[in-house]
Motif scaffolding. Structure first.
Motif, short mmCIF file in Angstrom:
data_model
loop_
_atom_site.label_atom_id
_atom_site.label_comp_id
_atom_site.label_asym_id
_atom_site.label_seq_id
_atom_site.Cartn_x
_atom_site.Cartn_y
_atom_site.Cartn_z
N ASP A 143 51.91 43.78 41.68
CA ASP A 143 50.46 43.53 41.71
C ASP A 143 49.69 44.79 41.25
N GLU A 150 35.84 37.96 49.79
CA GLU A 150 37.07 38.22 49.02
C GLU A 150 37.35 39.71 48.84
N TYR A 151 36.28 40.47 48.53
CA TYR A 151 36.53 41.88 48.21
C TYR A 151 37.12 42.64 49.38
N LEU A 177 48.30 39.57 47.90
CA LEU A 177 46.85 39.73 47.88
C LEU A 177 46.16 38.42 48.28
N ASP A 178 46.62 37.31 47.71
CA ASP A 178 45.99 36.02 48.04
C ASP A 178 46.14 35.69 49.52
N LYS A 201 43.68 37.75 51.46
CA LYS A 201 42.31 37.21 51.26
C LYS A 201 42.11 35.99 52.13
N GLN A 209 46.80 45.73 41.87
CA GLN A 209 46.01 46.41 42.91
C GLN A 209 46.89 47.11 43.95
N ARG A 229 44.69 46.98 49.03
CA ARG A 229 44.85 48.31 48.40
C ARG A 229 45.25 49.37 49.42
N GLU A 267 40.73 42.44 49.12
CA GLU A 267 41.23 43.37 48.10
C GLU A 267 41.30 44.80 48.64
N GLN A 268 40.25 45.16 49.39
CA GLN A 268 40.25 46.51 49.97
C GLN A 268 41.45 46.70 50.89
#
Ligand code: SAH
Ligand code: SF4
Length: 360
Positions: free
Chosen positions: A190, A28-29, A14-15, A18, A192, A36, A32-33
């Motif tokens: 993770d 950032e979001y 995830l990081d 990002k 997410q 996912r 995340e999207q």
């Protein structure tokens, strides 16, 4: 663009996603999207990421690739076990196994058994993978992909499908590919993404001592399984070449250090081979060897592989062996067999010539 210039997005944390998207000025979001879509929804192509704008998708596709494993074959057993044969980007093939456990619906009921290498260099004599030689390590993306593509295929029939357990017990020696294995574990764990509970992840090793110590230092709460298969050096040397490098008087103290450092139990695997390691005296030696260790013992009637000269003991002898060990204070269970009709048991992978690349 050539794959070698791009990264496999399924192997990015995830990081990392990002950070990558920050380079395109994204918030950032957005990372995340994307994570996912890739990990939780297990999408097979960029177009499926409906909440991500076309420009961002195109930008991502320039920096990374999103490529599902190609399914070469799926075998379904009478007991619901499925074996998947996957083709990798360089045409090598690996296998994964999906195991189904009956029982309490509140319990995680699906286990995926993952490969970590194409072949294996350790050469254990009872193991189908060991006989095929070694080609290369899998990347974190290729390890994660086995879960994502199994999940994606199952969801076509069962939309709510989710794997509850992961075992690194397919082709290969995970601890020879530790960085990719650890990265795949962190991605699969993770919240997410696939959100596989860390204690529901098992890594199995033939007993590589420096790597067991390294794993203990990682402070990661997985289950460690150690393949023992023999109660003394004389027998273990005969079936597991690794024992010549790390004999039992070196391996068992490493296991003890691991237990002390992590506070976790170790699961020992013992494949029962008729007339080789299955009599009462072997049971006594095994109990002596593991005395005082916080350990579980899985007794597995050995799976015969093509051309093998060994066989499994009768079920009543297997039961008696487990019973003897329990009497001597060990937490011993006989591991139930799965997918016998499709040769799907973990450690029995690569059992056909086309997979191995050559015939017996
Ligand atoms: N390389 C790792 C993990 C992959 S093998 C390891 O050796 O632990 C997964 C498990 O299957 C190991 O316990 C391995 O010893 C076992 N195995 C391999 N061949 C087998 C066979 N023919 N019958 C039963 N178990 C087998
Ligand atoms: Fe490799 Fe494990 Fe098979 Fe041994 S049992 S050859 S370590 S995969």
């Amino acid at each position: 663009m050539e794959d070698c210039l791009r990264q496999d997005i399924r192997g990015l944390s995830l990081d990392e996603i990002k950070e990558l998207l920050a380079g395109a000025g994204e918030k950032e979001y957005r990372g995340e999207q994307v994570f996912r879509w890739v990990q939780k929804k297990a999408v097979a192509c960029w177009q499926e990421m409906s909440s991500i704008g076309e420009k961002t998708r195109a930008w991502l596709a320039e920096k990374t690739y999103l490529r599902p494993l190609e399914l070469k074959e799926e075998l379904v057993s009478e007991d619901g076990t499925r074996k998947y044969l996957w083709k990798l980007g360089d045409n090598k093939t690996i296998e994964s196994v999906l195991l189904y456990h009956e029982g309490d619906v509140t319990k995680a009921r699906h286990t995926i058994c993952l490969s970590t290498q194409v072949g294996c260099p350790m050469g254990c004599s009872f193991c189908a993978t060991g006989k095929m030689g070694f080609w290369r390590n899998l990347s974190a993306g290729e390890i994660v992909s086995q879960v994502l593509d199994t999940t994606r295929l199952r969801r076509k029939e069962t939309p709510a499908f989710k794997a509850g357990n992961i075992v690194y017990m397919g082709m290969g020696e995970p601890l020879l590919n530790l960085p990719a294995v650890l990265k795949s574990i962190r991605i699969l764990n993770d919240k997410q993404g696939q959100n596989i509970g860390i204690r529901r992840i098992t890594v199995s090793t033939c007993g590589l001592v420096p790597q067991i110590d390294e794993l203990a230092r990682q402070n990661i709460d997985i289950v460690l399984a150690v393949s023992l298969h023999a109660p003394n050096n004389e027998l273990r040397n005969r079936v597991m070449p690794v024992n010549k490098k790390y004999p039992l008087e070196i391996l068992i103290p490493a296991c003890r250090r691991y237990i002390e450092k992590t506070g976790r139990r170790i699961t020992f695997e013992y494949a029962l081979i008729k007339g080789f390691n299955d009599d009462q005296e072997h049971g006594r030696q095994l109990a002596q060897l593991l005395r005082g260790l916080k350990a579980n013992l899985n007794i597995i009637p050995v799976n015969t592989v093509p051309g093998a000269s060994f066989s499994r003991p009768k079920p009543e002898n297997t039961r008696r062996f487990a019973e003897l060990l329990r009497k001597m204070g060990l937490d011993a269970v006989v591991r139930e067999e799965k997918g016998v009709d499709i040769a799907a048991a973990c450690g029995q992978l690569a059992g056909r010539s086309e997979v191995r690349g050559f015939a017996f």
